[in-house]
Structures are given as structure tokens and as C-alpha cells.
Scaffold this motif. Structure first.
Motif, PDB file in Angstrom:
ATOM      1  N   ILE A 147       0.713  -1.185  -0.066  1.00 20.68           N
ATOM      2  CA  ILE A 147       0.004  -0.112   0.032  1.00 20.68           C
ATOM      3  C   ILE A 147       0.821   1.365  -0.077  1.00 20.68           C
ATOM      4  CG2 ILE A 147      -1.712   1.479   1.322  1.00 20.68           C
ATOM      5  CD1 ILE A 147      -2.974  -1.181   2.200  1.00 20.68           C
ATOM      6  N   PRO A 148       0.576   2.072  -0.737  1.00 21.48           N
ATOM      7  CA  PRO A 148       1.422   3.661  -0.696  1.00 21.48           C
ATOM      8  C   PRO A 148       1.782   4.139   0.725  1.00 21.48           C
ATOM      9  CG  PRO A 148      -0.261   3.635  -2.392  1.00 21.48           C
ATOM     10  CD  PRO A 148      -0.763   2.407  -1.550  1.00 21.48           C
ATOM     11  N   GLN A 149       3.265   4.290   0.693  1.00 23.68           N
ATOM     12  CA  GLN A 149       3.723   4.571   2.024  1.00 23.68           C
ATOM     13  C   GLN A 149       3.114   5.863   2.706  1.00 23.68           C
ATOM     14  OE1 GLN A 149       8.162   4.244   2.060  1.00 23.68           O
ATOM     15  NE2 GLN A 149       8.323   5.188   4.039  1.00 23.68           N
ATOM     16  N   LYS A 150       2.533   6.686   1.836  1.00 21.19           N
ATOM     17  CA  LYS A 150       2.070   7.942   2.491  1.00 21.19           C
ATOM     18  C   LYS A 150       0.713   7.654   3.228  1.00 21.19           C
ATOM     19  CE  LYS A 150      -1.052   8.510  -1.594  1.00 21.19           C
ATOM     20  NZ  LYS A 150      -1.541   9.556  -2.726  1.00 21.19           N
ATOM     21  N   GLN A 151       0.287   6.369   3.518  1.00 18.96           N
ATOM     22  CA  GLN A 151      -0.726   5.960   4.286  1.00 18.96           C
ATOM     23  C   GLN A 151      -0.472   5.524   5.690  1.00 18.96           C
ATOM     24  OE1 GLN A 151      -4.198   3.999   2.640  1.00 18.96           O
ATOM     25  NE2 GLN A 151      -3.485   4.520   0.409  1.00 18.96           N
ATOM     26  N   PHE A 152       1.037   5.702   5.551  1.00 17.66           N
ATOM     27  CA  PHE A 152       1.613   5.048   6.919  1.00 17.66           C
ATOM     28  C   PHE A 152       2.598   6.080   7.475  1.00 17.66           C
ATOM     29  CE2 PHE A 152       0.774   1.491   4.221  1.00 17.66           C
ATOM     30  CZ  PHE A 152       0.330   0.391   5.027  1.00 17.66           C
ATOM     31  N   LYS A 153       2.833   5.908   8.917  1.00 17.02           N
ATOM     32  CA  LYS A 153       3.946   6.669   9.637  1.00 17.02           C
ATOM     33  C   LYS A 153       4.753   5.749   9.990  1.00 17.02           C
ATOM     34  CE  LYS A 153       4.447   9.814  13.577  1.00 17.02           C
ATOM     35  NZ  LYS A 153       4.040  10.116  14.729  1.00 17.02           N
ATOM     36  N   LYS A 154       6.126   5.865   9.539  1.00 14.17           N
ATOM     37  CA  LYS A 154       7.354   5.324   9.998  1.00 14.17           C
ATOM     38  C   LYS A 154       7.842   5.610  11.181  1.00 14.17           C
ATOM     39  CE  LYS A 154      11.567   3.499   7.998  1.00 14.17           C
ATOM     40  NZ  LYS A 154      12.615   3.473   7.017  1.00 14.17           N
ATOM     41  N   GLU A 155       8.004   4.706  12.218  1.00 11.70           N
ATOM     42  CA  GLU A 155       8.652   4.947  13.344  1.00 11.70           C
ATOM     43  C   GLU A 155       9.632   3.919  13.793  1.00 11.70           C
ATOM     44  OE1 GLU A 155       5.177   4.648  16.053  1.00 11.70           O
ATOM     45  OE2 GLU A 155       4.073   6.192  14.873  1.00 11.70           O
ATOM     46  N   LEU A 156      10.702   4.335  14.735  1.00  9.77           N
ATOM     47  CA  LEU A 156      11.640   3.494  15.307  1.00  9.77           C
ATOM     48  C   LEU A 156      11.380   3.118  16.572  1.00  9.77           C
ATOM     49  CD1 LEU A 156      14.328   2.085  15.010  1.00  9.77           C
ATOM     50  CD2 LEU A 156      15.546   4.182  15.853  1.00  9.77           C
ATOM     51  N   LEU A 157      11.062   1.942  17.167  1.00 10.48           N
ATOM     52  CA  LEU A 157      10.680   1.595  18.129  1.00 10.48           C
ATOM     53  C   LEU A 157      11.902   1.837  19.195  1.00 10.48           C
ATOM     54  CD1 LEU A 157       8.953  -1.835  17.653  1.00 10.48           C
ATOM     55  CD2 LEU A 157       7.810   0.331  18.382  1.00 10.48           C
ATOM     56  N   SER A 158      11.545   2.615  20.104  1.00 12.67           N
ATOM     57  CA  SER A 158      12.571   2.754  21.291  1.00 12.67           C
ATOM     58  C   SER A 158      13.058   1.494  22.135  1.00 12.67           C
ATOM     59  CB  SER A 158      12.095   3.722  22.332  1.00 12.67           C
ATOM     60  OG  SER A 158      11.081   3.216  23.012  1.00 12.67           O
ATOM     61  N   VAL A 159      14.042   1.632  22.726  1.00 17.55           N
ATOM     62  CA  VAL A 159      14.503   0.257  23.424  1.00 17.55           C
ATOM     63  C   VAL A 159      13.453   0.198  24.550  1.00 17.55           C
ATOM     64  CG1 VAL A 159      16.325  -0.439  25.155  1.00 17.55           C
ATOM     65  CG2 VAL A 159      17.090   0.766  22.941  1.00 17.55           C
ATOM     66  N   GLU A 160      12.918   1.149  25.249  1.00 19.24           N
ATOM     67  CA  GLU A 160      12.014   0.890  26.104  1.00 19.24           C
ATOM     68  C   GLU A 160      10.616   0.165  25.731  1.00 19.24           C
ATOM     69  OE1 GLU A 160      13.451   3.583  25.784  1.00 19.24           O
ATOM     70  OE2 GLU A 160      14.734   3.647  27.590  1.00 19.24           O
ATOM     71  N   GLU A 161      10.344   0.685  24.544  1.00 17.52           N
ATOM     72  CA  GLU A 161       9.185  -0.019  23.724  1.00 17.52           C
ATOM     73  C   GLU A 161       9.394  -1.488  23.462  1.00 17.52           C
ATOM     74  OE1 GLU A 161       6.735   3.630  21.536  1.00 17.52           O
ATOM     75  OE2 GLU A 161       8.797   2.952  20.766  1.00 17.52           O
ATOM     76  N   ILE A 162      10.690  -1.782  22.849  1.00 23.18           N
ATOM     77  CA  ILE A 162      10.923  -3.113  22.815  1.00 23.18           C
ATOM     78  C   ILE A 162      11.066  -4.070  23.854  1.00 23.18           C
ATOM     79  CG2 ILE A 162      12.884  -4.507  21.966  1.00 23.18           C
ATOM     80  CD1 ILE A 162      13.659  -2.274  20.006  1.00 23.18           C
ATOM     81  N   VAL A 163      11.474  -3.714  25.058  1.00 26.64           N
ATOM     82  CA  VAL A 163      11.450  -4.280  26.503  1.00 26.64           C
ATOM     83  C   VAL A 163      10.167  -4.528  26.765  1.00 26.64           C
ATOM     84  CG1 VAL A 163      12.171  -4.016  28.789  1.00 26.64           C
ATOM     85  CG2 VAL A 163      13.765  -3.301  27.137  1.00 26.64           C
TER      86      VAL A 163
END
Length: 321
Positions: A147-163
Motif C-alpha cells: 500500500i502506498p507509504q503515504k498512508q503509513f507513519k514510519k517509526e523507530l521503536l525505542s529500547v523501552e518499547e521493545i522491552v
């Protein structure tokens, strides 16, 4: 002369994988590599029932849905490019029929729950900390399905979110199987579409997140989770492009075989190694292409193979060639 640095690996003292074990593998494509090896050697295993899941949130979603007994409905799927898709699953499950997709999703979420109940070992491979959030639903997806990328928001999970995600995943698993060993690993596959620096940052977040989780109170209490350094083996022991596939991103078969052998030294029992050798002889024998299939020598060869297979199956009924 020493031409390679070696990562020190120690054999697990207990709960080793053998032919009575039942392994559940989830995550990035490296889980598929190890899963294919387990399948080839006729271990009991289930790999990625929802297809490749690249990041920890996708794995958490699958485990949550399996434990909670989710029933997928038409509200959970959508049509795009003449195919029906689900944001929780890899595109390999996508189907031209909505009903067929829903049937597979519900069958596979049940299979995941069943495997959680009987699993002796669970292997979780994390591939990336980059995730895509579908703007319309504010939901982190497992796969964007082109699906076109404009329909998504790209995010980097923080270490805290991964834990946090790993903690929730393990807590859900423990609610079904309290003492099952969980083996975490990070995929050596580089996600260069994110960028070279971004890929390194992503892997760093994953590795730090896993080790922070392993040092947490839940790990100290349960003492059933561990880390296998597949990423480090690829980056350090195999630091040469001759160990990569033609795309220069994925490990080639030589690298996969090498890391599999290292995994064996840590997690596979000695008795299982003996059986693996017998399985491999039979597997290679059945794959052999004879010059003259009707010759007496070949017929005798086939009969000997079938006798070996029958003898092995009498010991391990789940083995089917």
C-alpha cells in the motif's frame, strides 16, 4: 595462524532440543532458515503460521490473538490490488478470496495456540525495530502489503518499547506454558531499504532491548529465556561478502549452514545429533537421481533406504519421509 575470531558459545546444561521436542519459531526470515533446517532433519516444529513477522510488536499481536482466541472477521481484512490482505499477517497468506483468507487466518491462529500449549522450545527472531503505523487506524502493522507509504507513519521503536513488547509477549506465553525455554535472536539480514545507518540503529535497539529484558526481574524469576548470537556470528565470524547471497543482504546457504551448526552446539542434544545423521543419509538417498532406476543395484539401494526409514519411524512415529 588464526584467521577468524570466534564467539564463545556454551552448551546448554538442560532442556536441550531432541526428537521428543516440539519447537515454535516466530519472527524474521532467520526463523525460517532455522525452521527449514529443523524440518529437513524431521524435528517436530511449527514456523511462522502468520508468515514472516519482522518486528516485536507484530509477534506480540500474534501471541495475544492466539492466547485470547481471536476470531478474524471481514472487519480485519481488506482488498487491494485484487487480493485480500490482513495487516496482522505476511502477504504470503493473502488471497483472491476473502473467505479463503479468513479461513487461513483463523486456522493459523488456532494452530499457534495449539503449538504454544505443546511447545518445548520457542525461538523468536527479531529483524527490525522500524515499524509502520497505518494512519487511518493508528495501528502498527506486520506488513504494508505494498500500500502506498503515504498512508503509513514510519517509526523507530525505542529500547523501552521493545522491552515492554517482549515482556508482554513472554507474559502471554507464560500464561500458557510457564516454564518453556524462549530463545531470542536477532536476524543477520540487513534491512538496507531503511538505510545503512538506520539499519544499524535498528539492530542496536533490538539487541539492547533483548538484553535489557533478559536482565529484568521477570527473567531472574523465571530463568527460562536466553539469547543466541546469530547476528554476532554473521557480523564477526563471517565478516566477508562470500557468505552473502547475490543481493549482498541475506546470508547465503553456507552462512545459514554455519550458524545452524553453531546453534546445534548450544541447543541440540548429542542423542539428537546421531538421529540427525541418520535422517540426512535417508534424505540424501531419496534425493539421489540414479543413472538407471530399473537396475538391480538401484532397487537394492532403495530397499535399504526404505528399511532405514522404517526403522527410524518405529522410534519416532512423527518422522515421515
Amino acid at each position: 595462524m588464526k584467521l577468524q575470531t570466534q564467539i564463545l558459545l556454551e552448551k546448554q546444561s538442560e532442556r536441550l532440543i531432541d526428537y521428543k521436542s516440539n519447537v515454535l519459531l516466530l519472527g524474521s526470515c532467520f526463523s525460517e532458515n532455522i525452521g527449514d533446517k529443523l524440518s529437513y532433519f524431521k524435528f517436530q516444529s511449527l514456523q511462522n503460521p502468520f508468515g514472516i513477522l519482522f518486528h516485536p510488536k507484530a509477534i506480540e499481536t500474534l501471541i495475544f490473538n492466539a492466547v485470547s482466541g481471536k476470531k478474524y472477521s471481514k472487519a480485519d481484512v481488506f482488498q487491494y490490488n485484487e487480493q485480500w490482505h490482513c495487516f496482522d499477517a505476511h502477504s504470503k497468506l493473502s488471497n483472491s478470496s476473502k473467505e479463503a483468507l479468513l479461513s487461513v487466518l483463523n486456522l493459523n491462529v488456532q494452530s499457534t495456540y495449539q503449538q504454544l500449549n505443546k511447545a518445548s522450545h520457542i525461538i523468536i527472531t527479531l529483524g527490525t525495530a522500524w515499524v509502520y503505523r497505518f494512519v487511518q487506524s493508528d495501528h502498527i502493522v506486520a506488513n504494508c502489503h505494498k500500500i502506498p507509504q503515504k498512508q503509513f507513519k514510519k517509526e523507530l521503536l525505542s529500547v523501552e518499547e521493545i522491552v515492554s513488547s517482549l515482556s508482554k509477549t513472554v507474559e502471554l506465553i507464560r500464561s500458557i506454558k510457564s516454564k518453556v525455554p524462549i530463545i531470542f535472536t536477532v536476524s543477520p539480514v540487513r534491512h538496507l531499504k531503511d538505510g545503512f545507518v538506520e539499519n544499524t540503529q535498528s539492530k542496536a535497539h533490538l539487541i539492547t532491548g533483548i538484553h535489557q529484558y533478559l536482565k529484568s526481574e521477570s527473567f531472574i524469576e523465571n530463568n527460562q529465556s536466553s539469547y543466541f548470537p546469530s547476528y554476532e556470528i554473521m557480523m564477526d565470524e563471517l565478516r566477508d561478502y562470500r557468505f552473502y547471497a547475490s543481493d549482498m543482504i541475506h546470508p547465503n546457504q553456507t552462512a545459514i549452514d554455519y550458524i545452524w551448526e553453531k546453534f546445534n552446539t548450544v541447543w541440540v542434544s548429542e542423542s539428537a545429533v546421531k538421529t540427525m545423521n541418520e535422517v540426512e543419509i535417508i534424505q540424501k538417498g531419496f534425493q539421489h537421481k540414479p543413472f538407471n532406476p530399473k537396475s538391480q543395484a538401484h532397487q537394492k539401494f532403495v530397499q535399504n533406504l526404505e528399511n532405514k526409514a522404517t526403522q527410524l519411524q518405529s522410534q519416532f512415529p512423527h518422522i515421515v519421509f
